[in-house]
Write an enzyme that holds these catalytic residues in place. Structure first.
Site, PDB file in Angstrom:
ATOM      1  N   SER A  76      46.158  53.501  42.983  1.00 17.40           N
ATOM      2  CA  SER A  76      46.012  52.032  43.906  1.00 17.40           C
ATOM      3  C   SER A  76      47.381  51.351  43.465  1.00 17.40           C
ATOM      4  O   SER A  76      47.912  50.871  44.506  1.00 17.40           O
ATOM      5  CB  SER A  76      44.962  51.457  43.612  1.00 17.40           C
ATOM      6  OG  SER A  76      44.710  51.100  42.365  1.00 17.40           O
ATOM      7  N   ASP A 136      41.134  41.058  40.163  1.00 18.38           N
ATOM      8  CA  ASP A 136      40.428  42.366  39.284  1.00 18.38           C
ATOM      9  C   ASP A 136      41.235  42.626  38.243  1.00 18.38           C
ATOM     10  O   ASP A 136      42.425  42.207  38.012  1.00 18.38           O
ATOM     11  CB  ASP A 136      40.415  43.318  40.489  1.00 18.38           C
ATOM     12  CG  ASP A 136      41.859  43.789  40.878  1.00 18.38           C
ATOM     13  OD1 ASP A 136      42.513  44.377  40.042  1.00 18.38           O
ATOM     14  OD2 ASP A 136      42.088  43.972  42.103  1.00 18.38           O
ATOM     15  N   HIS A 192      45.272  45.495  38.996  1.00 20.59           N
ATOM     16  CA  HIS A 192      46.231  45.418  39.847  1.00 20.59           C
ATOM     17  C   HIS A 192      47.118  44.524  39.575  1.00 20.59           C
ATOM     18  O   HIS A 192      46.830  43.216  39.304  1.00 20.59           O
ATOM     19  CB  HIS A 192      46.116  45.292  41.406  1.00 20.59           C
ATOM     20  CG  HIS A 192      44.930  46.537  41.960  1.00 20.59           C
ATOM     21  ND1 HIS A 192      43.553  46.327  42.058  1.00 20.59           N
ATOM     22  CD2 HIS A 192      45.148  47.775  41.846  1.00 20.59           C
ATOM     23  CE1 HIS A 192      43.365  47.705  42.456  1.00 20.59           C
ATOM     24  NE2 HIS A 192      43.828  48.425  42.135  1.00 20.59           N
TER      25      HIS A 192
END
Length: 461
Positions: free
Chosen positions: A35, A254, A257
């Site tokens: 990601s 989160d 990231h």
């Protein structure tokens, strides 16, 4: 016989034509991972404009917004990887590359990434089993929707297409959270890298691997332990390079990231390392390079270009160049402020020995010009071809509002004989001593310029 001869001629002509279409100045980089490589931050206004057309994207899947077709080249505006992605490290990797390389050089990226993907999804011998075991995972859905269920195969397919027009110069990887701390991870990466080189007929000596660290613990990262495995990469793959995530901020939402600024910093660090392998050096000077790092006593707001120093300690904001920046082609480093600062700010430069080699007090100036060809501190000359670090140092609370910082050869910035350049601790003059603007000067810390003593002028060079 004649027919065979003409067929051979036509084939030879076609091969020559195909080779002629390959531009040796089109540098192409494969970018893959999960990601963070896919890009997890929402692009901000600064990210959507000003992309140099020399920075190109080879679409590896179909997009509807913006409209893109797999296998075609586009100017690299975000999102680069897929319709599900956002701003990621490949964005500012490419932007910094084209800014730092000669005008005739273009840079292209081939990005393939899926959020949450384990490294095994990029192993051509393991991806099928991984999909079969995890058919409902989000990364499995992305792999099927965007890459026909075979991310590695899509990389090779698009890379071969890219080799028809340019030269692959490196491979960028950002992955690890889904394999957090796995001691087998470096060897799995090695296999994927080796397979890519073989399938694309490339050599490790000309196609290095750049591996980025995960979000660090002090920025809220939960997979920071994986950086121990990232650090092992140069011992497992001799042509690999570790890209530090030190100081790169997380998104605060989160534990995996980076935020938009974090991606810009990571991208520029990938670029700095790639430029080093090319024998080039990163100039790092316009504010959109996003390499400015601050200590705990200050913060930097990029939108307003304001450095705020808090009470409790000396604020330091720094650009660092692990492989040294080469400024020798420029005459001047110019710092422009929007208003006079009142925080006691100084500009410090560190040279090849990684120790302080130049300093200049800003005082009430709003334009500070540093003569790069005459950098002196304590009677020692600094080499502008090997700059390790530049910092703004401010011991008082308050703000520094920047207009711009840049390198220049424009002689409008040429320091006059009254310009103040640097401290020479060995100056032998006696007080009372005045500068031309009537200020009392310290005879133990005179800087180059014109001074008045006993009614006479003299010059310190």
């Amino acid at each position: 016989m004649k027919r065979l001869f003409f067929s051979a001629v036509l084939l030879a002509t076609a091969l020559v034509g195909a080779q002629a279409d390959v531009d040796p100045n089109f540098y192409i980089y494969i970018c893959f991972g999960q990601s963070n490589m896919e890009g997890n931050a929402q692009p901000e206004a600064v990210d959507k404009t000003g992309v140099d057309k020399r920075f190109q994207l080879l679409a590896t899947c179909n997009f509807s917004s913006p409209s893109r077709k797999m296998g075609n080249w586009y100017v690299a505006t975000p999102p680069l990887v897929s319709p599900n992605g956002g701003l990621g490290p490949s964005d500012y990797f490419g932007r910094m590359m084209v800014e730092s390389l000669p005008e005739e050089v273009r840079v292209g990226v081939i990005p393939v990434a899926m959020g949450g993907s384990p490294i095994e999804m990029f192993d051509k011998d393991k991806y099928k089993q991984k999909l079969q075991q995890n058919p409902n995972e989000w990364w499995a859905t992305l792999a099927k929707n965007h890459y026909g269920g075979n991310p590695y195969g899509r990389i090779i397919e698009m890379a071969k297409k890219a080799q028809q027009v340019g030269v692959i110069k490196g491979i960028l990887l950002h992955q690890g959270c889904s394999n957090n701390g796995d001691p087998n991870w470096p060897n799995m990466v090695k296999k994927i890298y080796t397979d890519m080189l073989k399938d694309l007929s490339l050599g490790a000596d000309t196609v290095p691997l750049f591996v980025g660290e995960t979000l660090r613990q002090d920025q809220g990262g939960s997979c920071f332990a994986h950086n121990t495995q990232v650090a092992r990469m140069p011992s497992v793959v001799k042509t690999s390079h570790v890209i530090s995530s030190e100081g790169c901020p997380g998104n605060g939402q989160d534990p995996w990231h980076f935020n938009a600024l974090g991606y810009r910093i990571m991208g520029s660090r990938y670029a700095a390392e790639a430029l080093y392998t090319l024998g080039a050096q990163y100039p790092c000077f316009s504010f959109h390079n996003y390499d400015l790092m601050v200590n705990k006593y200050c913060t930097y707001a990029e939108k307003t270009r304001t450095l705020t120093i808090n009470s409790g300690g000396t604020g330091i904001a720094a650009w660092s160049y692990p492989h040294f920046a080469d400024w020798s082609a420029y005459k001047y480093l110019v710092v422009k402020l929007k208003q006079p600062q009142e925080v006691g700010a100084e500009v410090w430069l560190y040279g090849k020995s990684k120790t302080l080699a130049y300093r200049d007090t800003i005082n009430d100036r709003t334009t500070v010009v540093i003569d790069l060809q005459n950098l002196r501190y304590n009677n020692k000359q600094m080499d502008p071809s090997a700059v390790y670090k530049m910092i703004f140092r401010a011991p008082k609370a308050g703000k520094i509002v920047f207009d711009d910082v840049f390198l220049s050869n424009d002689d409008q910035y040429a320091p006059s004989v009254t310009a103040v350049r640097s401290i020479d601790a060995a100056a032998p003059f006696r007080a009372p001593l005045y500068s031309l603007d009537g200020r009392l000067a310290d005879p133990k810390a005179l800087k180059p310029g014109v001074y008045i003593q006993g009614g006479r002028k003299f010059v310190v060079r």
